[in-house]
Design a protein around this motif. Structure first.
Motif, PDB file in Angstrom:
ATOM      1  N   ASP D  34      37.897  36.202  42.644  1.00 39.20           N
ATOM      2  CA  ASP D  34      37.440  37.565  42.352  1.00 39.20           C
ATOM      3  C   ASP D  34      35.854  37.631  42.613  1.00 39.20           C
ATOM      4  OD1 ASP D  34      36.372  39.966  41.228  1.00 39.20           O
ATOM      5  OD2 ASP D  34      36.478  39.263  39.121  1.00 39.20           O
ATOM      6  N   ILE D  35      35.624  38.038  43.740  1.00 43.29           N
ATOM      7  CA  ILE D  35      34.308  38.005  44.527  1.00 43.29           C
ATOM      8  C   ILE D  35      33.252  39.084  43.882  1.00 43.29           C
ATOM      9  CG2 ILE D  35      34.999  37.283  46.647  1.00 43.29           C
ATOM     10  CD1 ILE D  35      34.972  40.122  47.590  1.00 43.29           C
ATOM     11  N   ASP D  36      33.820  39.897  42.880  1.00 45.05           N
ATOM     12  CA  ASP D  36      32.796  40.875  42.461  1.00 45.05           C
ATOM     13  C   ASP D  36      31.929  40.314  41.272  1.00 45.05           C
ATOM     14  OD1 ASP D  36      33.685  42.796  43.975  1.00 45.05           O
ATOM     15  OD2 ASP D  36      35.288  43.346  43.023  1.00 45.05           O
ATOM     16  N   ALA D  37      32.157  39.148  40.707  1.00 46.07           N
ATOM     17  CA  ALA D  37      31.179  38.704  39.682  1.00 46.07           C
ATOM     18  C   ALA D  37      31.308  37.163  39.606  1.00 46.07           C
ATOM     19  CB  ALA D  37      31.577  39.390  38.303  1.00 46.07           C
ATOM     20  N   LEU D  38      30.047  36.639  39.304  1.00 41.63           N
ATOM     21  CA  LEU D  38      30.208  35.156  39.110  1.00 41.63           C
ATOM     22  C   LEU D  38      31.258  34.878  38.076  1.00 41.63           C
ATOM     23  CD1 LEU D  38      26.540  34.077  39.795  1.00 41.63           C
ATOM     24  CD2 LEU D  38      28.120  34.703  41.482  1.00 41.63           C
ATOM     25  N   PRO D  39      32.009  33.753  38.175  1.00 40.59           N
ATOM     26  CA  PRO D  39      32.811  33.250  37.149  1.00 40.59           C
ATOM     27  C   PRO D  39      31.931  32.896  35.864  1.00 40.59           C
ATOM     28  CG  PRO D  39      33.434  32.290  39.456  1.00 40.59           C
ATOM     29  CD  PRO D  39      32.169  33.079  39.488  1.00 40.59           C
ATOM     30  N   SER D  40      32.441  32.615  34.655  1.00 40.88           N
ATOM     31  CA  SER D  40      31.719  32.344  33.556  1.00 40.88           C
ATOM     32  C   SER D  40      31.603  30.627  33.752  1.00 40.88           C
ATOM     33  CB  SER D  40      32.330  32.510  32.364  1.00 40.88           C
ATOM     34  OG  SER D  40      33.468  31.793  32.128  1.00 40.88           O
ATOM     35  N   LEU D 108      36.096  33.373  57.774  1.00 43.97           N
ATOM     36  CA  LEU D 108      36.605  32.015  57.290  1.00 43.97           C
ATOM     37  C   LEU D 108      36.087  31.691  56.084  1.00 43.97           C
ATOM     38  CD1 LEU D 108      36.875  30.254  60.600  1.00 43.97           C
ATOM     39  CD2 LEU D 108      38.731  30.980  59.563  1.00 43.97           C
ATOM     40  N   ASN D 109      34.899  32.248  55.738  1.00 45.95           N
ATOM     41  CA  ASN D 109      34.290  31.767  54.503  1.00 45.95           C
ATOM     42  C   ASN D 109      34.240  32.824  53.476  1.00 45.95           C
ATOM     43  OD1 ASN D 109      33.585  28.882  54.931  1.00 45.95           O
ATOM     44  ND2 ASN D 109      32.820  29.820  56.797  1.00 45.95           N
ATOM     45  N   PRO D 110      35.126  33.279  52.906  1.00 40.53           N
ATOM     46  CA  PRO D 110      35.131  34.546  52.099  1.00 40.53           C
ATOM     47  C   PRO D 110      34.191  34.602  50.940  1.00 40.53           C
ATOM     48  CG  PRO D 110      37.271  33.344  51.897  1.00 40.53           C
ATOM     49  CD  PRO D 110      36.462  32.733  52.844  1.00 40.53           C
ATOM     50  N   PHE D 112      31.047  33.669  51.496  1.00 42.76           N
ATOM     51  CA  PHE D 112      29.710  33.532  51.826  1.00 42.76           C
ATOM     52  C   PHE D 112      28.928  35.178  51.565  1.00 42.76           C
ATOM     53  CE2 PHE D 112      27.105  34.234  55.721  1.00 42.76           C
ATOM     54  CZ  PHE D 112      25.924  33.704  55.532  1.00 42.76           C
ATOM     55  N   MET D 113      29.544  36.153  52.102  1.00 42.27           N
ATOM     56  CA  MET D 113      28.843  37.416  52.058  1.00 42.27           C
ATOM     57  C   MET D 113      28.794  37.749  50.740  1.00 42.27           C
ATOM     58  SD  MET D 113      27.853  38.235  54.885  1.00 42.27           S
ATOM     59  CE  MET D 113      27.170  39.446  54.110  1.00 42.27           C
ATOM     60  N   PRO D 114      29.765  37.549  49.622  1.00 43.87           N
ATOM     61  CA  PRO D 114      29.258  37.988  48.159  1.00 43.87           C
ATOM     62  C   PRO D 114      28.241  37.271  47.780  1.00 43.87           C
ATOM     63  CG  PRO D 114      31.622  37.458  48.545  1.00 43.87           C
ATOM     64  CD  PRO D 114      31.121  37.253  50.024  1.00 43.87           C
ATOM     65  N   LEU D 115      28.040  36.272  47.944  1.00 42.31           N
ATOM     66  CA  LEU D 115      26.918  35.191  47.573  1.00 42.31           C
ATOM     67  C   LEU D 115      25.754  35.713  48.172  1.00 42.31           C
ATOM     68  CD1 LEU D 115      28.600  31.662  47.204  1.00 42.31           C
ATOM     69  CD2 LEU D 115      27.831  33.110  45.294  1.00 42.31           C
ATOM     70  N   ALA D 116      25.571  35.887  49.229  1.00 42.56           N
ATOM     71  CA  ALA D 116      24.431  36.285  50.192  1.00 42.56           C
ATOM     72  C   ALA D 116      23.863  37.580  49.846  1.00 42.56           C
ATOM     73  CB  ALA D 116      24.555  36.402  51.783  1.00 42.56           C
ATOM     74  N   CYS D 117      24.865  38.541  49.307  1.00 40.53           N
ATOM     75  CA  CYS D 117      24.553  39.827  48.729  1.00 40.53           C
ATOM     76  C   CYS D 117      23.872  39.853  47.367  1.00 40.53           C
ATOM     77  CB  CYS D 117      25.786  40.719  48.662  1.00 40.53           C
ATOM     78  SG  CYS D 117      26.364  41.290  50.223  1.00 40.53           S
TER      79      CYS D 117
END
Lengths: 223, 223, 223, 223
Positions: D34-40, D108-110, D112-117
DNA sequence: CATGAATGAGTCTTCATTCAT
DNA sequence: AATGAATGAAGACTCATTCAT
């Protein structure tokens, strides 16, 4: 520039009575759609085609609307019982018939029990003393009358016994209905887990319980 | 962002059980002070000397705390009945004694009925399915056992009859308690207006009603 | 349970529109004081001199307030671009001027970029579908118009190219702004450690990047 | 009586490094779901088979875990670019190939972008200054190297131009990804309402935008 | 009489982080 | 080193009722 009444004004006393009952009708209709919570004032107003403020011209609080509906139900039910017991036609089994009459009433008026269950805990807390007293006085009178009618038809019971019995009957209605009326979800789960035995069927349950109660009353009084 | 535990840590399973029951005790105490609404989580935490978050380590929701208290009450009551009916000592009037046992339980546990009345409409709505199912299963088992014990002592009733009877008994408790437990204000007014007849005395009312109900059951089954 | 309006009532549609924009104004003002998080509803209400509940008469959620502000910004910006490109006055360097116009807009509306950055991840998640769709439709239309205006002034680009370009421009705005908008602390440290090269100056950075992007578009299309 | 470590202790430096990367691996895996929020933290600990507290022996905050993951991604990507541009093999179209390399990396690194953002707005806010500075210094160095490698292969660009270009490239990645990555619901709605034109396809969009940007850079510098 | 805009009190729950064991 | 129990701040939203128009 605004605040123009959309609905015609209720000026005659007649019109006012009519409007009051329009509001009650709308409120009752809404309740039937979801008996688990009283509808919001907004929704009732919308359903009645009136503004929220207008409702407060006819009832002091939202609960007063439902209290009024409930009160009428009680009166109707007692009147039914009264006329049943005063009826000349001899009945072989008056207890069973009376119980049937009550069970039918509940079934035909699906908003009755939900309101009755909330009467003490919710409704009466927000209704004018006077309104409550007036209704309860009426109730007491009606119950007295019914009780007399009953004890004339059922040997072995005094008027006081019958009042007692009516109160017990009411308690049993309240209790059984609540046991049967679980939140839909819980209901579902219990049934699927073999726990349906804990959920009495209201209609048959009430018939049996009341029969026991009334027969028991005869027995206890006799003994 | 916070921290510094003030209370010692419950590490052993024993300590945890103890802490759970500490929370329940505090919650129950608070409820007794105002039985008309569940206290806030904040207040419960304060009363238990714990942080709000800590409560959620032990219960999923506020309602789960009260559900747990209620569940224990049911189990205790059923155990009392069970041991009563299994007792060798012959009793001249088992029904009256059993009824007395129930009435006493209610009187000695003033939080029982208020919680019981809110079980379906409030508590069960916010408690984990599993918790509910587990409790209700237990309930069914216990009721089965009690029923067997009863039917062995009271001639003329089958086990199923007794289960039925227990359910009716419960319904009568719920109903009568609600009729008697009016808002303090309303209660007051009714009494001062000669309408006390509408407010059954719970303790004596329940004794009488249950006696009728159980006697009636015998009669109906016999007949 | 409450009441006593302090503010005059917005009865006419005009007054309502005015009040909506009063709320937006207050909310925007608050945001500028700390662009890193949406202010609380409480604070917005206080700043607008209204009760919390009143805000909810005008917007479904807090996010809807900011979405509305953002939407207006987008429309204004697109209108500026449109009028710029439709202007008869021949410009020697339309690309540079358009880019300048965008950069100026961002500078003059310090709440625009923070909101734009939160649009997808925060705002749109809590705004009514209909509101989103309505805005995005409008956006698409406006972008189409601007695109046409652009391609009439810049040889070598089709309408579709220009829509593409606008989207890329938007993406570049988002990305650069985020790279430049570090937490104050981090910003400070990086600058003091000779890492300023990693923090593009937004105003000049955007001008240059957009110039490249648009010139590159011409080149790529041509080649 | 308790607090017994379940996992073996990491005593050697090697073991510690291994454990750190175990944590990162688990955290990354969870994020992909779930790339929309950092896991707990709880979930990460569970996934890593460690206790929550243990995580804090290896990272100062939850965000530091993800910052570390992100940092590695950046280094890997830059290393790829570096090796690509240093490769002797002459490429007819180095820009297109470099752009392809970047686009592939993102695909290939799904995570990456969520974190970069979230880097600026979320991660860097809760990571130790030193960690940030160390990473950014490294980044600056690596970018410098890559830039040199690039300008040796692409005539007309200075090293500073290339650093600039890398920053712009990064910005474009951030912006386009955010425009494309709408909440699933919104995405759905927009597509069903003919508004898909507003949602750029990331993979093809980034290729085209970067091509323009880099070509544009050549042009602007040349001109 | 009718309207409907304005009010504002009230509360549960999550979860990153700490530190006693 | 590892554990996991304890902490507590933080905030959106509803809706019955009032009263200016």
């Amino acid at each position: 520039m605004s605040a123009q009444p959309r609905r015609s004004r209720a000026i005659d006393i007649e019109d006012k009575v009519k409007r009051r009952s329009d509001i009650e009708r709308a409120a009752a209709e809404l309740l039937k759609q979801d008996i688990d919570a009283l509808p919001s004032v907004s929704d009732i107003a919308k359903a009645a085609g009136l503004a929220k403020g207008t409702l407060y011209l006819y009832f002091e609080t939202k609960e007063a609307i439902y209290f009024s509906i409930l009160a009428r139900h009680y009166c109707t039910l007692l009147a039914s019982l009264d006329s049943f017991f005063r009826n000349d036609r001899q009945s072989a089994n008056p207890i069973d018939e009376a119980v049937g009459l009550i069970a039918d009433f509940v079934r035909l008026n699906p908003d009755f029990m939900p309101l009755a269950c909330q009467s003490a805990a919710v409704l009466e807390r927000k209704v004018d003393e006077e309104v409550i007293v007036e209704f309860k006085s009426r109730l007491l009178t009606d119950m007295g009358q019914v009780s007399e009618a009953i004890c004339r038809r059922i040997a072995g019971l005094t008027g006081a016994d019958c009042v007692q019995l009516l109160i017990q009957t009411h308690a049993m209605l309240l209790g059984l209905w609540q046991m049967q009326h679980l939140p839909a979800e819980v209901n579902c789960i219990l049934r699927s887990r073999g726990l349906a035995a804990l959920i009495p069927d209201f209609d048959s349950g009430i018939r049996q319980a009341l029969r026991q109660l009334w027969q028991g009353a005869l027995l206890v009084r006799a003994g």
